[in-house]
Each structure stands twice: as C-alpha cells, then as structure tokens.
Design a protein around this motif. Structure first.
Motif, PDB file in Angstrom:
ATOM      1  N   ALA A  17      27.549  46.191  37.952  1.00 53.13           N
ATOM      2  CA  ALA A  17      28.848  45.745  37.442  1.00 53.13           C
ATOM      3  C   ALA A  17      29.027  44.248  37.690  1.00 53.13           C
ATOM      4  O   ALA A  17      29.658  43.541  36.895  1.00 53.13           O
ATOM      5  CB  ALA A  17      29.958  46.537  38.112  1.00 53.13           C
ATOM      6  N   GLN A  18      28.462  43.748  38.787  1.00 54.72           N
ATOM      7  CA  GLN A  18      28.583  42.325  39.094  1.00 54.72           C
ATOM      8  C   GLN A  18      27.873  41.484  38.029  1.00 54.72           C
ATOM      9  O   GLN A  18      28.383  40.436  37.626  1.00 54.72           O
ATOM     10  CB  GLN A  18      27.995  42.045  40.473  1.00 54.72           C
ATOM     11  CG  GLN A  18      28.221  40.610  40.954  1.00 54.72           C
ATOM     12  CD  GLN A  18      27.821  40.422  42.410  1.00 54.72           C
ATOM     13  OE1 GLN A  18      27.239  41.316  43.011  1.00 54.72           O
ATOM     14  NE2 GLN A  18      28.152  39.275  42.975  1.00 54.72           N
ATOM     15  N   GLN A  19      26.715  41.950  37.550  1.00 50.51           N
ATOM     16  CA  GLN A  19      26.010  41.228  36.501  1.00 50.51           C
ATOM     17  C   GLN A  19      26.803  41.231  35.195  1.00 50.51           C
ATOM     18  O   GLN A  19      26.852  40.234  34.470  1.00 50.51           O
ATOM     19  CB  GLN A  19      24.628  41.853  36.270  1.00 50.51           C
ATOM     20  CG  GLN A  19      23.646  41.620  37.408  1.00 50.51           C
ATOM     21  CD  GLN A  19      22.360  42.410  37.224  1.00 50.51           C
ATOM     22  OE1 GLN A  19      22.382  43.634  37.248  1.00 50.51           O
ATOM     23  NE2 GLN A  19      21.263  41.707  37.024  1.00 50.51           N
ATOM     24  N   VAL A  20      27.429  42.364  34.890  1.00 52.69           N
ATOM     25  CA  VAL A  20      28.250  42.445  33.684  1.00 52.69           C
ATOM     26  C   VAL A  20      29.439  41.500  33.798  1.00 52.69           C
ATOM     27  O   VAL A  20      29.786  40.789  32.845  1.00 52.69           O
ATOM     28  CB  VAL A  20      28.736  43.892  33.450  1.00 52.69           C
ATOM     29  CG1 VAL A  20      29.712  43.956  32.273  1.00 52.69           C
ATOM     30  CG2 VAL A  20      27.559  44.810  33.209  1.00 52.69           C
ATOM     31  N   ALA A  21      30.066  41.479  34.977  1.00 49.84           N
ATOM     32  CA  ALA A  21      31.208  40.596  35.182  1.00 49.84           C
ATOM     33  C   ALA A  21      30.811  39.135  34.994  1.00 49.84           C
ATOM     34  O   ALA A  21      31.540  38.350  34.354  1.00 49.84           O
ATOM     35  CB  ALA A  21      31.786  40.817  36.582  1.00 49.84           C
ATOM     36  N   ALA A  22      29.641  38.763  35.540  1.00 46.51           N
ATOM     37  CA  ALA A  22      29.177  37.381  35.404  1.00 46.51           C
ATOM     38  C   ALA A  22      28.904  37.040  33.942  1.00 46.51           C
ATOM     39  O   ALA A  22      29.268  35.956  33.463  1.00 46.51           O
ATOM     40  CB  ALA A  22      27.918  37.173  36.248  1.00 46.51           C
ATOM     41  N   ALA A  23      28.275  37.968  33.208  1.00 50.71           N
ATOM     42  CA  ALA A  23      27.958  37.713  31.809  1.00 50.71           C
ATOM     43  C   ALA A  23      29.210  37.618  30.953  1.00 50.71           C
ATOM     44  O   ALA A  23      29.262  36.842  29.989  1.00 50.71           O
ATOM     45  CB  ALA A  23      27.045  38.826  31.284  1.00 50.71           C
ATOM     46  N   ALA A  24      30.225  38.409  31.300  1.00 53.41           N
ATOM     47  CA  ALA A  24      31.459  38.414  30.507  1.00 53.41           C
ATOM     48  C   ALA A  24      32.442  37.345  30.968  1.00 53.41           C
ATOM     49  O   ALA A  24      33.432  37.074  30.268  1.00 53.41           O
ATOM     50  CB  ALA A  24      32.121  39.788  30.601  1.00 53.41           C
ATOM     51  N   GLY A  25      32.196  36.747  32.132  1.00 58.64           N
ATOM     52  CA  GLY A  25      33.110  35.756  32.667  1.00 58.64           C
ATOM     53  C   GLY A  25      34.418  36.363  33.137  1.00 58.64           C
ATOM     54  O   GLY A  25      35.489  35.745  32.970  1.00 58.64           O
ATOM     55  N   VAL A  26      34.321  37.565  33.727  1.00 53.82           N
ATOM     56  CA  VAL A  26      35.520  38.252  34.223  1.00 53.82           C
ATOM     57  C   VAL A  26      35.254  38.720  35.648  1.00 53.82           C
ATOM     58  O   VAL A  26      34.149  38.569  36.175  1.00 53.82           O
ATOM     59  CB  VAL A  26      35.893  39.458  33.323  1.00 53.82           C
ATOM     60  CG1 VAL A  26      36.158  39.009  31.885  1.00 53.82           C
ATOM     61  CG2 VAL A  26      34.794  40.517  33.374  1.00 53.82           C
ATOM     62  N   SER A  27      36.269  39.312  36.257  1.00 63.54           N
ATOM     63  CA  SER A  27      36.109  39.826  37.620  1.00 63.54           C
ATOM     64  C   SER A  27      35.453  41.210  37.594  1.00 63.54           C
ATOM     65  O   SER A  27      35.462  41.901  36.574  1.00 63.54           O
ATOM     66  CB  SER A  27      37.472  39.941  38.301  1.00 63.54           C
ATOM     67  OG  SER A  27      38.254  40.929  37.660  1.00 63.54           O
ATOM     68  N   ILE A  28      34.919  41.605  38.748  1.00 61.87           N
ATOM     69  CA  ILE A  28      34.346  42.956  38.865  1.00 61.87           C
ATOM     70  C   ILE A  28      35.438  43.996  38.645  1.00 61.87           C
ATOM     71  O   ILE A  28      35.211  45.056  38.061  1.00 61.87           O
ATOM     72  CB  ILE A  28      33.676  43.137  40.238  1.00 61.87           C
ATOM     73  CG1 ILE A  28      32.458  42.219  40.365  1.00 61.87           C
ATOM     74  CG2 ILE A  28      33.261  44.593  40.448  1.00 61.87           C
ATOM     75  CD1 ILE A  28      31.744  42.330  41.693  1.00 61.87           C
ATOM     76  N   SER A  29      36.645  43.677  39.077  1.00 65.11           N
ATOM     77  CA  SER A  29      37.767  44.587  38.874  1.00 65.11           C
ATOM     78  C   SER A  29      38.008  44.853  37.392  1.00 65.11           C
ATOM     79  O   SER A  29      38.317  45.980  36.987  1.00 65.11           O
ATOM     80  CB  SER A  29      39.028  44.016  39.517  1.00 65.11           C
ATOM     81  OG  SER A  29      40.154  44.822  39.226  1.00 65.11           O
ATOM     82  N   ALA A  30      37.857  43.812  36.580  1.00 59.84           N
ATOM     83  CA  ALA A  30      38.047  43.982  35.129  1.00 59.84           C
ATOM     84  C   ALA A  30      36.983  44.900  34.548  1.00 59.84           C
ATOM     85  O   ALA A  30      37.263  45.710  33.652  1.00 59.84           O
ATOM     86  CB  ALA A  30      38.010  42.623  34.439  1.00 59.84           C
ATOM     87  N   VAL A  31      35.762  44.806  35.040  1.00 62.96           N
ATOM     88  CA  VAL A  31      34.698  45.703  34.592  1.00 62.96           C
ATOM     89  C   VAL A  31      35.031  47.138  34.972  1.00 62.96           C
ATOM     90  O   VAL A  31      34.905  48.075  34.165  1.00 62.96           O
ATOM     91  CB  VAL A  31      33.334  45.282  35.191  1.00 62.96           C
ATOM     92  CG1 VAL A  31      32.246  46.290  34.806  1.00 62.96           C
ATOM     93  CG2 VAL A  31      32.951  43.892  34.719  1.00 62.96           C
TER      94      VAL A  31
END
Length: 339
Positions: A17-31
């Motif tokens: 989820a952290q990688q997805v958050a970084a790629a999307a430019g959002v927080s882990i909470s948003a993921v």
C-alpha cells in the motif's frame, strides 16, 4: 520491471500500500479508505489510487485487513449433501451470490463422523462472519452452537418453526400433499414413498403430507421407506428393495436424484415409466428435465431461496441490529413425462 511481474509465488516483492500511495501521491490512509467498503474518499482521490494500483498490480491483503476491521468476509457454508451431484447446482448458486456481494465461502462437510465438531471448530478457527447451513438434516445442536457462539446463522432447506435459527425453506408437508393429489387425480391408488435418511426432516415432512392426503381419500400408502441418503445409487437400490415387496402404481421420491435412481431401477426390471409405474421427485433440479428422464417433480425456487438467505446474512453484517428473517417459499408441481 512492472508491478505485475514483481508479484511472484510465495509473496516475494509483493506490491505494498505504501508503494501505491507513493505512486498516486497520496497518504497510506487514502489507499486504505479506497479499498475499504463504504469508507469516505473523494472520487478524484479514488481514481488516482485505483490507477496507481492497476499500474503496479496491487491487491489489498485481506488477511491483514481483517486484523484491523475484525471482519474476515468469510461465510461458512456447511452441508451434508456432497454425495448428491444435483446439489452442485445449489453450491454454485451459493458461491456465486456470496462472491457477488464481496463475501467468500468457507465450505465444510458435515457428512463424516465427527463432521459437526470439526466443522464448528473450523468456523471459529477461521473467524467466519456468519454461517449458512445448506442441508435439511444438520447434526443435532449444530445450528444452535453456532448461534450461541455469536455467529449469524441461516438454515436453508430446514424446517420452518419456532427454532432459534431462522429457516429459509418450503412447506414440505404441503409438497407431499400436492404429489398425492396429482396421483389420485390420475386414478392411481397403489402408492408408495421413498425418502432419503429416516432422520431427514424434509423426507419426514414430505412423507407426512403424502400420507395425510391419502388418508383423507380413505387410503394408506403401500410403503413409506427410506433409502438412507440422497444419491442416485441409494435411490436405485431403495427402489429395487421396494419393488421386491410391493407393486405400486406410482412412487413419490423424496428428491430428484432419488427419483432418477428409482427410474433406472424400474428400467433394470423392465418396467416402463410411466406406463407401468409412475415416479415423482422433489426439487426440480436442472437434471430433472434431461430428455432421458423428463421427471415430474415439485419445484422449490432454489435461486430465490439462496438469494434471500445470503441477503439476510449480508444485511446483518452491514447492520448488527438487523433481525434475520426466515421465509417460507411457495412450491409448484412441474408436470413432465414420468407420471
């Protein structure tokens, strides 16, 4: 290397989820909120997260999520009808409808010795969110044990009544009367019943209704016998045993797979169905309409029953205060060529 190729057997290099958050430019909470049902997240942010997840090949870890939410999305599906090939259609209905609602079945077999205890232990060990009992003859006390453990329970194909566990079923006594009425209307008087197990509530109730209607007409069944199980072989052997002692004009079988076995037993004896003997089943499984049988049978609306049961479970999981409602569905006689 793409995210899809990074996800290998054994979970090596699993996309996080952290990688997805970084790629999307959002927080882990948003993921996390994006992949949590009914969680608050804006459409724009959801789209960004889903696009990043798709590009990376990310899938949420349901086991980890269950630790946070206290929900596994598992629903125990327990039955004792695995020897009945016709019941595979029923399991197909259950699993499709559960998966459509984002739930996952955990299947347990009650047939073996100790099956009830091991099935109950499995429900607790895997922390299922609810239990669906899909048999008319569960071990005594099994449903009540699940309910006492705090699990929402629905008994499909059970016996309607004041039991502590809601039942989604049909009026099997009325079904037996319906079959007797059809046989009497054809002028048949030498009639018999062949059920599954002698402890099975559906068989008992169908035989009771059948006998009641004959009694009202001043008749008694030639025989009320039980083959021991709902299977083609039990139906075939049970019919042979019945014919060794009686010569009925028609036989009401407790379900379709028994009836198909009974038809084959009649053929083995050179008895033409329905010219020399009539056979009626119960359920209206798809195989009842096969050209080689064209079975007259009593239809219970399986798909509607399954959808209602799962709908009640889903409503309880969404709202802990939702009272699970049992339901008695209507039946009808489907006339084909075996009577």
């Amino acid at each position: 290397m793409s995210g899809r190729t990074r996800h290998r057997a054994g979970g090596a290099d699993r996309v996080t989820a952290q990688q997805v958050a970084a790629a999307a430019g959002v927080s882990i909470s948003a993921v996390s909120r994006t992949f949590t049902k009914d969680a608050s997240v804006s459409p724009r942010m959801r789209a960004r997260v889903l696009a990043a997840a798709e590009a990376l090949g990310y899938r949420p870890n349901q086991l980890a999520r269950s630790l946070m939410t206290g929900r596994t999305e598992l629903v125990g599906l327990v039955s004792s009808h695995f020897a009945n090939p016709a019941f595979m259609d029923v399991f197909d209905l259950f699993t499709r409808e559960l998966q459509r609602r984002g739930l996952r079945p955990l299947i347990a077999n009650l047939s073996e010795d100790g099956g009830a205890g091991s099935a109950f232990d499995m429900m607790l060990q895997y922390s299922v969110d609810a239990v669906l009992i899909a048999t008319s003859a569960p071990p005594e006390g099994f449903a009540e044990s699940c309910a006492r453990a705090g699990l929402p329970v629905v008994h499909v194909f059970g016996r309607a009544g004041p039991e502590t566990v809601p039942a989604v079923t049909v009026d099997n006594v009325a079904g037996g009367r319906l079959v007797a009425e059809a046989m009497l209307a054809r002028g048949l008087r030498q009639l018999a019943f062949l059920g599954g197990a002698a402890t099975d509530s559906s068989s008992i109730d169908r035989a009771a209704g059948f006998t009641q209607r004959l009694t009202a007409a001043g008749l008694q069944p030639l025989a009320v016998e039980y083959a021991g199980d709902y299977s083609h072989e039990h139906g075939r052997r049970g019919m042979h045993a019945l014919l060794d002692r009686h010569r009925p004009q028609a036989v009401f079988c407790g379900d379709d797979i028994l009836a198909l076995g009974a038809v084959d037993a009649c053929r083995e004896r050179g008895l033409a169905v329905p010219k020399e003997i009539g056979i009626v089943g119960f359920d209206d499984m798809p195989l009842a309409a096969w050209p080689g049988y064209r079975l007259t049978t009593v239809r219970q609306p399986m798909a509607e029953m399954v959808r209602h049961a799962i709908g009640q479970i889903a409503a309880r999981l969404a709202d802990p205060d939702h009272p699970i409602q049992g339901r008695l569905f209507e039946i009808k006689l489907v006339e084909r060529d075996s009577l």
